[in-house]
Design an enzyme around this catalytic site. Sequence first.
Site, mmCIF file in Angstrom:
data_model
loop_
_atom_site.group_PDB
_atom_site.id
_atom_site.type_symbol
_atom_site.label_atom_id
_atom_site.label_comp_id
_atom_site.label_asym_id
_atom_site.label_seq_id
_atom_site.Cartn_x
_atom_site.Cartn_y
_atom_site.Cartn_z
ATOM 1 N N PRO B 380 0.824 -1.208 0.000
ATOM 2 C CA PRO B 380 0.000 0.000 0.000
ATOM 3 C C PRO B 380 0.858 1.257 0.000
ATOM 4 C CG PRO B 380 -0.078 -1.087 2.149
ATOM 5 C CD PRO B 380 0.764 -1.949 1.257
ATOM 6 N N GLY B 381 0.391 2.265 -0.703
ATOM 7 C CA GLY B 381 1.085 3.554 -0.685
ATOM 8 C C GLY B 381 0.565 4.389 0.464
ATOM 9 N N SER B 382 1.020 5.635 0.536
ATOM 10 C CA SER B 382 0.488 6.527 1.565
ATOM 11 C C SER B 382 -0.908 6.962 1.146
ATOM 12 C CB SER B 382 1.413 7.723 1.724
ATOM 13 O OG SER B 382 1.632 8.319 0.467
ATOM 14 N N SER B 387 -1.116 2.348 -4.803
ATOM 15 C CA SER B 387 -0.639 1.134 -4.139
ATOM 16 C C SER B 387 -0.224 0.163 -5.234
ATOM 17 C CB SER B 387 -1.747 0.510 -3.300
ATOM 18 O OG SER B 387 -2.104 1.368 -2.248
ATOM 19 N N HIS B 406 7.222 -3.178 2.179
ATOM 20 C CA HIS B 406 5.839 -3.312 2.670
ATOM 21 C C HIS B 406 4.998 -2.062 2.487
ATOM 22 C CE1 HIS B 406 6.731 -0.753 6.048
ATOM 23 N NE2 HIS B 406 5.668 -1.105 6.737
ATOM 24 N N GLY B 407 5.600 -0.972 2.022
ATOM 25 C CA GLY B 407 4.822 0.266 1.882
ATOM 26 C C GLY B 407 5.705 1.380 1.388
#
Lengths: 136, 483
Positions: B380-382, B387, B406-407
């Site tokens: 997932p993105g911010s 994402s 993870h991100g």
Amino acid sequence: MEPQGYEEIEHTADWALRVRGNNLEELFRNAALGMLQLAGVEPREGLAQKRLIELQATDSEGLLVTWLEEILFILESEDVTFTEFDLRLEGNTRLTATVQEAPLMNIKEHIKAVTYHNLRIARMENGFEVTVVFDV
Amino acid sequence: MIRKQDFSQIGPVLWEISTSFREDMRVPVRIFADDRMLEAALSDRSIQQAVNAATLPGLVSHVSVMPDVHQGYGFPIGGVAATRLPDGVISPGGIGYDINCGVRLLSSNISAEEAKPHMANLASALYANCPSGVGGKGSVPLSAKQLDKVCRLGAEWALENSYARPEDIQRTEEGGRIKDADPTHVSLRAKQRGRPQLGTLGAGNHFIEVDVVEQIFHPEAARAMGLEEGMLALQIHCGSRGFGHQICSDYVRELQGAVQRYNIRLPDRELVCAPLDSPEGTHYLSAMGCAANYAFANRQILVHHARRSFEQSLAGKVREWDLRQVYDIAHNMGKIEEHTIDGKKVRVCVHRKGATRAFGPGFAELPEEYRELGQPVLVPGSMGTSSWVLLGTEASMALSFGSTCHGAGRVMSRKQAKRTVRGDQLREKLESGGIHIRAGSMPGLAEEAPQAYKDVDSVVDVVVRAGIAKKVARLRPLAVIKG
């Protein structure tokens, strides 16, 4: 340092609080007040009671973590917060606290845990200082 | 103070600090990063924390650091370390307080265009049906006996109780159940916190997000996952709630004494650990399994509520409103796995803290449709940004113990984010960009502002260049639900 004896300091992902006290009792009290302020805890009017909390650990840093964890646990499981703390420490490993409870109206921010990360209570010229990192 | 000169560049996007850097290091530290990301990592204590992690007894090969790394406590977030069985150690702080925090992705045949007029209602239904926020009482209160069953069965408990479909379980890491979980090693206090919270999202960086599949990069894998351009997808990011937090706190406290008993010297008390074959180590591992299973069941129940929300908002208004599981993956976990180290197969405990398992093709645990492709990875993105759906690779097995990012990874402190961003203004900005926001806390929203994070596209580019993941699809947010 803020006049209340604690200040939030920069941490990339989590929260860190620098706390000072003229003695260990004051340090523990300020750490609790600082943590409650970080979490944005709001008490509401209602039946206020006193509660006795007795804790022990193997050293003063462990006792500080145990103390703050105890407050977080009561906040989450009983919807109760605290407005006043009267603390007594024995030999840096035992704590007796008489705390003033208040019903909890709201918590704005979630603190998952109190960490031991680089935790060291330092003796300063005029008391004690510690930096506590919280997982949020 | 660690400087760029302390690293050797050993690949286009791979850097190493050798054991000569500090005498207590047992293995080198390797970070996947481009120049800019390495400099960002050096701006806080991330690398210092990775060097500290490299002192744990029983480590094999190296400590791996992902490009989304940022400062944590004890381990950095984005750290991977493997310790050999039986005498290497397990460190609860190397897994984190939110045990089995992870991401679940569901796909659909709902066209984003068709759903657009109903998106505000869908966001509101998700916010209403999926309990969120601090504390957060769940929709499935458990008796003590039921909680023990959740601890042992994980997502299978959700299946037995009509919160899951068999294919949801097949498409979950470990089939949604860590088999060695034993609730007798979990404190009463943790159980007290866990009983009311099952089926809750929590607060902080946890979210539910409705996305549109914006671009496909690997058509064969996307087909297997049911991802199609222009269609809706749903992500759920959360973990084991107060139950996992309490289990980690209990064992970090308990192991303060264990390090003295086993004569383990550490640079940071948050790294406390115990040998994997010791009573303390085995008890923690089985308690961690309980929290992991709780988290698998938690995300599964949220999926149940999400499906109900889609039905309430979209039934009769679009042609199809069902959600199908793509995959569910942990990014805070300790796993016993077999890896090839110096040409030999070795059983190790892989600590992934803010890092995702990314096994390559041929991994037997994967459902048949993914086995020849590799394991799906969810990044997932911010908030408000893209994402990614990726695939694990063979190279990740060799380079990073089968792990990847993870991100996006934070770059700005929460304090600074709150100082520079106002939650209500951020919500307005995102809403005017076509993203529906439902959030319980405006300061909490401000802390998660996109500018507080690295650019997730750059993070993904680094793991792809390093060969530890392949791109499958990029997702764009349409609605975000936060506690």
